[in-house]
Design a protein around this motif. Sequence first.
Motif, short mmCIF file in Angstrom:
data_model
loop_
_atom_site.label_atom_id
_atom_site.label_comp_id
_atom_site.label_asym_id
_atom_site.label_seq_id
_atom_site.Cartn_x
_atom_site.Cartn_y
_atom_site.Cartn_z
N SER A 1 0.82 -1.20 0.00
CA SER A 1 0.00 0.00 0.00
C SER A 1 0.86 1.26 0.00
O SER A 1 0.53 2.25 -0.67
N SER A 2 1.97 1.22 0.75
CA SER A 2 2.85 2.39 0.81
C SER A 2 3.49 2.66 -0.54
O SER A 2 3.54 3.81 -1.00
N THR B 1 2.33 1.80 -3.44
CA THR B 1 1.28 2.24 -4.35
C THR B 1 0.89 3.68 -4.09
O THR B 1 0.74 4.49 -5.02
N TYR B 2 0.73 4.04 -2.82
CA TYR B 2 0.31 5.39 -2.47
C TYR B 2 1.37 6.43 -2.84
O TYR B 2 1.04 7.50 -3.36
N LEU B 3 2.65 6.09 -2.59
CA LEU B 3 3.73 7.03 -2.88
C LEU B 3 4.12 7.05 -4.35
O LEU B 3 4.83 7.95 -4.79
N GLY B 4 3.66 6.06 -5.10
CA GLY B 4 4.00 6.03 -6.52
C GLY B 4 5.47 5.78 -6.79
O GLY B 4 6.05 6.34 -7.73
#
Length: 254
Positions: free
Chosen positions: A20-21, A23-26
Motif C-alpha cells: 500500500s505504501s 502504491t500510495y507514494l508512486g
Amino acid sequence: MSRRCEALLWLSLIGVALVSSFTYLGLDLGGLLRGDSPSQMADYATSFFPPEMSAGWLTQISWGAVETLAISAIGTLLAVLAGAALSLLAAGRMGIVAKALARLLLNALRSVPELVWAALMVLAAGLGPFAGTLAIALHTTGVLGRLFAEALENAPHEPAKALRDQGAGATAAFFYGTLPQVFPQWLAYSLYRWENNIRMAAVLGFVGAGGLGQMLYVTLSLFQQPKALSVILAMIVMVLVVDGLSAWWRARLG
C-alpha cells in the motif's frame, strides 16, 4: 498453531502495508534500471574520483572539521547543563506541577528535528556555527533531559534518605547520595549523544550552520565533485575516530 496463525497474520499485515505504501507514494524502483539511468548514475559517481587532495583544500577541510567538532561539543555541553537542570524538575524533585511542565518542555524540544531548529536559528541568529550550536543544544536538551530524569527516578533513594536522616540538607543529600549513582549513566548518555551530534553537525551545514556540511553543500552546488568527495571522506574519518574514542572511554567507565 495459534501463534503460527498470529505470526502469519502480522506478516500479511506488514506485507499489505508495504504494498500500500509503494502504491500510495508512486515509487518506481524499476525506473532506476530502465533506459540510461544506470549509466547516468555511474557517470555521476565516477565524477567524484579522484578526490581533491591539494594542500590548500585539505587545510580548509581541517578547519571545517574543527568547526564541526566545536559545534557538536559546545551544543552537547549546553544540552548537558540544561538537561541536568530540567531533569530535576522532570523527575518530580520540585513538585507535580513543575514535573508536568518540565516534561512538556522536554517533549517539545526533542519533537522538533535538529534541521528544523537549525532553520529557525539561522533566521534568528544568522548563518554560521552559532545557529548550528543552538539547534543541537535545543534538541539534545530534550533528549538528555528525559534520559537524565529517568535515571534519577530509577536511582535508589536509600543513600539520600540516610544522609537526610543524619541531618544533611537536600542539596548535600543529592550531591553525595543521588548524583554518584546516576553520574556514570549521565556521562554515558552524554557521550553517546555527542557522537550523534557530530554527525548531525555535519548535516546542519546544508541549512547554513557552518562546518563540513556547509562545505559539502557549497561544493555539490558548484558541481565540484572531487572536492565534495574529500569532504565526505573527512566526515567519515572524523566520525570513526570519535566513535572509537567514545567507545573506549565508555568501556573504561563501565
